[in-house]
Design a protein around this motif. Structure first.
Motif, PDB file in Angstrom:
ATOM      1  N   ASP A 125       0.835  -1.212   0.000  1.00  0.00           N
ATOM      2  CA  ASP A 125       0.000   0.000   0.000  1.00  0.00           C
ATOM      3  C   ASP A 125       0.868   1.260   0.000  1.00  0.00           C
ATOM      4  O   ASP A 125       0.604   2.211  -0.742  1.00  0.00           O
ATOM      5  CB  ASP A 125      -0.928   0.027   1.217  1.00  0.00           C
ATOM      6  N   LEU A 153       2.619   1.663  -3.410  1.00  0.00           N
ATOM      7  CA  LEU A 153       1.671   2.097  -4.436  1.00  0.00           C
ATOM      8  C   LEU A 153       1.293   3.562  -4.252  1.00  0.00           C
ATOM      9  O   LEU A 153       1.173   4.308  -5.230  1.00  0.00           O
ATOM     10  CB  LEU A 153       0.423   1.207  -4.419  1.00  0.00           C
ATOM     11  N   GLY A 154       1.122   3.983  -3.002  1.00  0.00           N
ATOM     12  CA  GLY A 154       0.811   5.379  -2.732  1.00  0.00           C
ATOM     13  C   GLY A 154       1.929   6.311  -3.178  1.00  0.00           C
ATOM     14  O   GLY A 154       1.681   7.346  -3.802  1.00  0.00           O
ATOM     15  N   ALA A 176       2.101   6.326  -7.041  1.00  0.00           N
ATOM     16  CA  ALA A 176       1.005   7.106  -7.625  1.00  0.00           C
ATOM     17  C   ALA A 176       1.327   8.598  -7.579  1.00  0.00           C
ATOM     18  O   ALA A 176       0.997   9.347  -8.501  1.00  0.00           O
ATOM     19  CB  ALA A 176      -0.302   6.809  -6.902  1.00  0.00           C
ATOM     20  N   ARG A 213      -3.797  -5.001  -7.423  1.00  0.00           N
ATOM     21  CA  ARG A 213      -3.861  -3.780  -6.624  1.00  0.00           C
ATOM     22  C   ARG A 213      -3.144  -2.617  -7.280  1.00  0.00           C
ATOM     23  O   ARG A 213      -3.599  -1.478  -7.239  1.00  0.00           O
ATOM     24  CB  ARG A 213      -3.324  -4.050  -5.223  1.00  0.00           C
ATOM     25  N   ALA A 214      -2.004  -2.887  -7.917  1.00  0.00           N
ATOM     26  CA  ALA A 214      -1.273  -1.829  -8.609  1.00  0.00           C
ATOM     27  C   ALA A 214      -2.089  -1.295  -9.788  1.00  0.00           C
ATOM     28  O   ALA A 214      -2.188  -0.074  -9.979  1.00  0.00           O
ATOM     29  CB  ALA A 214       0.078  -2.343  -9.091  1.00  0.00           C
ATOM     30  N   ALA A 219      -4.767   0.921  -8.714  1.00  0.00           N
ATOM     31  CA  ALA A 219      -4.251   2.225  -8.277  1.00  0.00           C
ATOM     32  C   ALA A 219      -3.700   3.043  -9.443  1.00  0.00           C
ATOM     33  O   ALA A 219      -3.263   4.176  -9.254  1.00  0.00           O
ATOM     34  CB  ALA A 219      -3.157   2.026  -7.221  1.00  0.00           C
ATOM     35  N   VAL A 249      -0.992   2.283 -11.212  1.00  0.00           N
ATOM     36  CA  VAL A 249       0.464   2.280 -11.116  1.00  0.00           C
ATOM     37  C   VAL A 249       1.027   1.173 -12.013  1.00  0.00           C
ATOM     38  O   VAL A 249       0.533   0.045 -11.995  1.00  0.00           O
ATOM     39  CB  VAL A 249       0.919   2.056  -9.648  1.00  0.00           C
TER      40      VAL A 249
END
Length: 160
Positions: free
Chosen positions: A19, A22-23, A26, A76-77, A80, A82
């Motif tokens: 997480d 990825l944050g 981004a 998940r990427a 997001a 990414v």
């Protein structure tokens, strides 16, 4: 734009590290490279007379878990927005993580930690501590969410 390498094993701590990676990616436009490292089973693991079939089943289960972990990281990427690449490696986790970080010229490694403390880490080993010692780039260590909430500490960052 650069590369953030995140080590993931499917644990809550690794999920929190993913997480965080990825944050950051981004926000910066970096690519994320997710790596999962598993060790091929060695020895009989306490089984009296393990058959080759049982050992093969255990190896297959480990590999399937590692592949599922990377599939989830990719999902998940992509959700997001990414860019992501994955790598499944076999061997010593800290060695493989640091070597791959060098191979992809990572500007940051993100790893999770269960936060057991020095005595438990001494007995159980700590991949995050070993990565901190060996990495050629900064390492972002993310504490397991339940332990972080209990201690009031969510993120610990270290630099190479």
């Amino acid at each position: 734009m650069g590369t953030i390498l995140v080590a993931t094993d499917g644990s809550a701590a690794a999920s929190a590290a993913l997480d965080a990676a990825l944050g950051l990616a981004a926000e910066t436009g970096d690519e994320v490279v997710a790596i999962t490292v598993w060790r091929a089973l060695q020895g009989d693991y306490g089984l009296a007379h393990p058959s080759a079939a049982v050992l093969d089943d255990l190896l297959m289960a480990e590999r399937e878990h590692a592949e599922a972990t990377l599939t989830e990281a990719t999902r998940r990427a992509e959700a997001a927005g990414v860019r992501v690449r994955t790598r499944l490696a076999v061997g010593d986790p800290a060695s493989e993580i640091c070597a791959h970080a060098r191979d992809v010229d990572a500007r940051l490694i993100a790893v999770g930690t269960r936060g057991y403390g020095s005595v438990a880490s001494l007995l159980l080993g700590s991949v995050s501590n070993e990565v901190i010692r060996r990495a050629a780039c900064p390492v972002l260590v993310i504490r397991e969410p339940t332990r972080a909430a209990a201690s009031g500490s969510f993120v610990t960052a270290t630099a190479a």
